[in-house]
Scaffold this active site. Structure first.
Site, PDB file in Angstrom:
ATOM      1  N   MET A 122      -7.524 -33.892 -45.545  1.00 51.44           N
ATOM      2  CA  MET A 122      -8.739 -34.839 -44.976  1.00 51.44           C
ATOM      3  C   MET A 122      -9.826 -34.124 -45.710  1.00 51.44           C
ATOM      4  SD  MET A 122     -10.170 -35.352 -41.257  1.00 51.44           S
ATOM      5  CE  MET A 122      -9.804 -33.886 -40.542  1.00 51.44           C
ATOM      6  N   PRO A 123     -10.487 -34.703 -46.766  1.00 56.43           N
ATOM      7  CA  PRO A 123     -11.907 -34.318 -47.088  1.00 56.43           C
ATOM      8  C   PRO A 123     -13.021 -34.212 -46.042  1.00 56.43           C
ATOM      9  CG  PRO A 123     -10.858 -35.937 -48.579  1.00 56.43           C
ATOM     10  CD  PRO A 123     -10.157 -36.055 -47.445  1.00 56.43           C
ATOM     11  N   LEU A 124     -13.689 -33.158 -45.717  1.00 55.41           N
ATOM     12  CA  LEU A 124     -14.821 -33.144 -44.827  1.00 55.41           C
ATOM     13  C   LEU A 124     -16.119 -32.649 -45.933  1.00 55.41           C
ATOM     14  CD1 LEU A 124     -15.991 -32.999 -42.333  1.00 55.41           C
ATOM     15  CD2 LEU A 124     -15.185 -30.947 -41.883  1.00 55.41           C
TER      16      LEU A 124
END
Length: 62
Positions: free
Chosen positions: A1-3
């Site tokens: 999950m890119p943050l």
């Protein structure tokens, strides 16, 4: 999950921040081939008194 976290000075209108979030999401999806639903973008707005350039708060710069 890119943050992705973005720090900006406060004062921009909500529609500009919304556009920033949309554009960042689009480029992350395209670049990382990540599902759109997994991308998280956090925009931190900082007061000008809390942002310094060359040792001086931006609120004091001319």
């Amino acid at each position: 999950m890119p943050l992705i976290q973005v720090n900006i000075m406060e004062g921009r209108p909500p529609e500009k921040i919304k556009a920033l979030i949309e554009n960042i999401t689009d480029i992350v999806v395209e670049t990382l081939v990540a599902p759109r639903t997994s991308v998280r973008v956090l925009v931190n707005e900082m007061p000008k008194t809390h942002w310094g350039v060359a040792g001086v708060p931006v609120s004091e710069r001319k």
